[in-house]
Design an enzyme around this catalytic site. Structure first.
Site, PDB file in Angstrom:
ATOM      1  N   GLY A   8       1.368 -15.185 -52.758  1.00  0.00           N
ATOM      2  CA  GLY A   8      -0.067 -15.214 -53.019  1.00  0.00           C
ATOM      3  C   GLY A   8      -0.334 -15.387 -54.502  1.00  0.00           C
ATOM      4  O   GLY A   8      -0.210 -14.431 -55.275  1.00  0.00           O
ATOM      5  N   LEU A   9      -0.675 -16.602 -54.907  1.00  0.00           N
ATOM      6  CA  LEU A   9      -0.903 -16.890 -56.322  1.00  0.00           C
ATOM      7  C   LEU A   9      -2.360 -17.295 -56.565  1.00  0.00           C
ATOM      8  O   LEU A   9      -2.651 -18.282 -57.222  1.00  0.00           O
ATOM      9  CB  LEU A   9       0.048 -17.973 -56.807  1.00  0.00           C
ATOM     10  CG  LEU A   9       1.499 -17.509 -56.930  1.00  0.00           C
ATOM     11  CD1 LEU A   9       2.417 -18.698 -57.119  1.00  0.00           C
ATOM     12  CD2 LEU A   9       1.667 -16.527 -58.081  1.00  0.00           C
ATOM     13  N   GLY A  10      -3.262 -16.490 -56.008  1.00  0.00           N
ATOM     14  CA  GLY A  10      -4.679 -16.650 -56.304  1.00  0.00           C
ATOM     15  C   GLY A  10      -4.986 -16.051 -57.665  1.00  0.00           C
ATOM     16  O   GLY A  10      -4.101 -15.873 -58.505  1.00  0.00           O
ATOM     17  N   SER A 121      -6.471  -2.381 -59.063  1.00  0.00           N
ATOM     18  CA  SER A 121      -7.818  -2.492 -59.625  1.00  0.00           C
ATOM     19  C   SER A 121      -7.745  -2.970 -61.072  1.00  0.00           C
ATOM     20  O   SER A 121      -6.690  -2.936 -61.694  1.00  0.00           O
ATOM     21  CB  SER A 121      -8.539  -1.145 -59.552  1.00  0.00           C
ATOM     22  OG  SER A 121      -9.875  -1.272 -59.999  1.00  0.00           O
ATOM     23  N   GLY A 122      -8.881  -3.395 -61.582  1.00  0.00           N
ATOM     24  CA  GLY A 122      -8.967  -3.860 -62.960  1.00  0.00           C
ATOM     25  C   GLY A 122      -9.346  -5.316 -63.065  1.00  0.00           C
ATOM     26  O   GLY A 122      -9.468  -5.855 -64.171  1.00  0.00           O
ATOM     27  N   GLY A 123      -9.528  -5.978 -61.901  1.00  0.00           N
ATOM     28  CA  GLY A 123      -9.908  -7.380 -61.912  1.00  0.00           C
ATOM     29  C   GLY A 123      -8.808  -8.271 -62.444  1.00  0.00           C
ATOM     30  O   GLY A 123      -7.657  -7.848 -62.626  1.00  0.00           O
ATOM     31  N   LYS A 171      -7.760   3.368 -52.941  1.00  0.00           N
ATOM     32  CA  LYS A 171      -8.392   2.139 -53.440  1.00  0.00           C
ATOM     33  C   LYS A 171      -9.672   1.834 -52.667  1.00  0.00           C
ATOM     34  O   LYS A 171     -10.657   1.363 -53.231  1.00  0.00           O
ATOM     35  CB  LYS A 171      -7.415   0.961 -53.328  1.00  0.00           C
ATOM     36  CG  LYS A 171      -7.987  -0.404 -53.779  1.00  0.00           C
ATOM     37  CD  LYS A 171      -8.511  -0.367 -55.199  1.00  0.00           C
ATOM     38  CE  LYS A 171      -8.713  -1.744 -55.812  1.00  0.00           C
ATOM     39  NZ  LYS A 171      -9.453  -2.708 -55.041  1.00  0.00           N
ATOM     40  N   HIS A 174     -12.256   4.062 -54.056  1.00  0.00           N
ATOM     41  CA  HIS A 174     -12.574   3.504 -55.376  1.00  0.00           C
ATOM     42  C   HIS A 174     -13.579   2.370 -55.253  1.00  0.00           C
ATOM     43  O   HIS A 174     -14.564   2.296 -55.994  1.00  0.00           O
ATOM     44  CB  HIS A 174     -11.276   3.008 -56.030  1.00  0.00           C
ATOM     45  CG  HIS A 174     -11.453   2.087 -57.194  1.00  0.00           C
ATOM     46  ND1 HIS A 174     -11.775   0.748 -57.045  1.00  0.00           N
ATOM     47  CD2 HIS A 174     -11.338   2.294 -58.531  1.00  0.00           C
ATOM     48  CE1 HIS A 174     -11.853   0.179 -58.232  1.00  0.00           C
ATOM     49  NE2 HIS A 174     -11.594   1.083 -59.150  1.00  0.00           N
ATOM     50  N   ASN A 175     -13.348   1.459 -54.308  1.00  0.00           N
ATOM     51  CA  ASN A 175     -14.252   0.327 -54.139  1.00  0.00           C
ATOM     52  C   ASN A 175     -15.604   0.765 -53.603  1.00  0.00           C
ATOM     53  O   ASN A 175     -16.635   0.166 -53.924  1.00  0.00           O
ATOM     54  CB  ASN A 175     -13.621  -0.716 -53.219  1.00  0.00           C
ATOM     55  CG  ASN A 175     -12.556  -1.532 -53.937  1.00  0.00           C
ATOM     56  OD1 ASN A 175     -12.040  -1.124 -54.966  1.00  0.00           O
ATOM     57  ND2 ASN A 175     -12.213  -2.682 -53.390  1.00  0.00           N
ATOM     58  N   GLU A 178     -17.399   1.919 -56.515  1.00  0.00           N
ATOM     59  CA  GLU A 178     -17.794   0.718 -57.258  1.00  0.00           C
ATOM     60  C   GLU A 178     -19.080   0.126 -56.681  1.00  0.00           C
ATOM     61  O   GLU A 178     -19.969  -0.295 -57.427  1.00  0.00           O
ATOM     62  CB  GLU A 178     -16.657  -0.293 -57.191  1.00  0.00           C
ATOM     63  CG  GLU A 178     -16.897  -1.609 -57.878  1.00  0.00           C
ATOM     64  CD  GLU A 178     -15.762  -2.578 -57.607  1.00  0.00           C
ATOM     65  OE1 GLU A 178     -16.027  -3.648 -57.013  1.00  0.00           O
ATOM     66  OE2 GLU A 178     -14.615  -2.258 -57.957  1.00  0.00           O
ATOM     67  N   TYR A 179     -19.189   0.096 -55.351  1.00  0.00           N
ATOM     68  CA  TYR A 179     -20.417  -0.390 -54.703  1.00  0.00           C
ATOM     69  C   TYR A 179     -21.630   0.374 -55.239  1.00  0.00           C
ATOM     70  O   TYR A 179     -22.650  -0.218 -55.600  1.00  0.00           O
ATOM     71  CB  TYR A 179     -20.339  -0.180 -53.186  1.00  0.00           C
ATOM     72  CG  TYR A 179     -19.659  -1.257 -52.386  1.00  0.00           C
ATOM     73  CD1 TYR A 179     -18.465  -1.823 -52.800  1.00  0.00           C
ATOM     74  CD2 TYR A 179     -20.212  -1.682 -51.183  1.00  0.00           C
ATOM     75  CE1 TYR A 179     -17.835  -2.791 -52.037  1.00  0.00           C
ATOM     76  CE2 TYR A 179     -19.584  -2.661 -50.408  1.00  0.00           C
ATOM     77  CZ  TYR A 179     -18.392  -3.212 -50.843  1.00  0.00           C
ATOM     78  OH  TYR A 179     -17.770  -4.160 -50.087  1.00  0.00           O
TER      79      TYR A 179
END
Length: 298
Positions: A8-10, A121-123, A171, A174-175, A178-179
């Site tokens: 996965g190289l997105g 996390s961290g974008g 996670k 965490h998300n 974030e919402y």
């Protein structure tokens, strides 16, 4: 030199690969949809199939998955089981549902293959220069590959969460948080926009991003977005739900925990599909800036 396979190289996977290379980790990669620009990176060893990538790695192998949660993750793990050996390690660094992770762990355990779940996390910037990693799975397996998490994480940005599924559960929560945080920021800017004052949103976000009690990555992202488009006129206020918010609410119902802010933030995303407000434009802009998530434009 230590070797890691990555599938996965997105946006996230590619930046994690570059992060690994910076730490003298040899990256062996597979992605059937990888673009030519990435494929031409001479520092990454690309393979035409999962099987060929696996053969290139010495045992016990470490395979990091950075693919979308759900059916794609399921399919990739099924393919991996055909080629991996006992004691090999799969790290699921995506946003898999923790219940699915526990099921996959048990299935792989029966084949003597290890599964580690790693909430990441961290974008894209974190993936490139230092991520936040929440790791679940068997403690002894974690200890064997702790060096990898230390290499990829920012200072004090990784830790062992507990048994299988705990990394993805943490996670997920965490998300969910974030919402709620993004919704609050969006609503705040919506109120500013509808006030009687002639306000400069870029200046406000700049001040809030430097020294205020609400400074941080999310405020930095909206500041960057407003520098590009001071009133977000090019963005349609539609915010997609990627799943984690819903799973967080489902978990709250299961454990009988009240999470009204997160729940309302999720419902606001649903509502954004047919009722555009400036708050949703702000949220959409933030999501694009930190993670490259889809943004709808006019």
């Amino acid at each position: 030199m230590k070797k890691v396979g990555i599938i996965g190289l997105g946006r996230m996977g590619y930046n994690l690969s570059l992060n690994m290379i910076d730490h003298e980790i040899e990256v062996h990669a597979y992605d059937k949809l990888v673009n030519e620009e990435i494929k031409n990176n001479q520092k990454i060893r690309f393979y035409e199939s999962i099987e060929k990538m696996i053969i290139s790695l010495s045992t016990p192998r470490i395979i990091w998955l950075m693919v979308p949660a759900g059916e794609i993750t399921e399919t990739v793990i099924e393919e991996l089981t055909k080629h991996l050996s006992p004691e090999d390690i799969i790290i699921d660094g995506g946003n898999s549902k923790y219940i699915d992770t526990i099921r996959r762990y048990n299935m792989l355990k029966s084949k003597q293959i290890n599964l580690i779940d790693c909430g990441t996390s961290g974008g894209t910037e974190g993936a490139r220069d230092g991520a936040s990693l929440m790791v679940g799975g068997e403690k002894d397996v974690y200890e064997r590959i702790k060096w990898l998490f230390k290499a990829l994480a920012t200072d004090d940005g990784y830790a062992y969460m507990g048994k299988s599924g705990s990394g993805h559960f943490v996670k997920m929560v965490h998300n969910g948080i974030e919402y709620g945080m993004m919704q609050a920021i969006g609503e705040g800017f919506d109120l500013l926009k509808n006030s009687d004052f002639d306000l400069n949103f870029e200046d406000i976000s700049k001040v809030w991003a430097h020294g205020s009690i609400i400074e941080g990555l999310l405020m930095d992202t909206i500041y960057r977005a407003l520098q590009k488009d001071k009133n977000l006129n090019k963005i349609i206020g539609r915010v997609d739900d990627s799943g984690e918010g819903q799973w967080t609410v489902e978990a709250a119902l299961k454990y009988k925990v009240s999470i009204p802010v997160i729940t309302q933030a999720l419902f606001s995303r649903y509502k954004s599909r047919d009722d555009e407000r400036f708050s949703e434009k702000v949220i959409s802009a933030m999501r694009f800036e930190f993670g490259g998530h889809k943004v709808y434009k006019k």
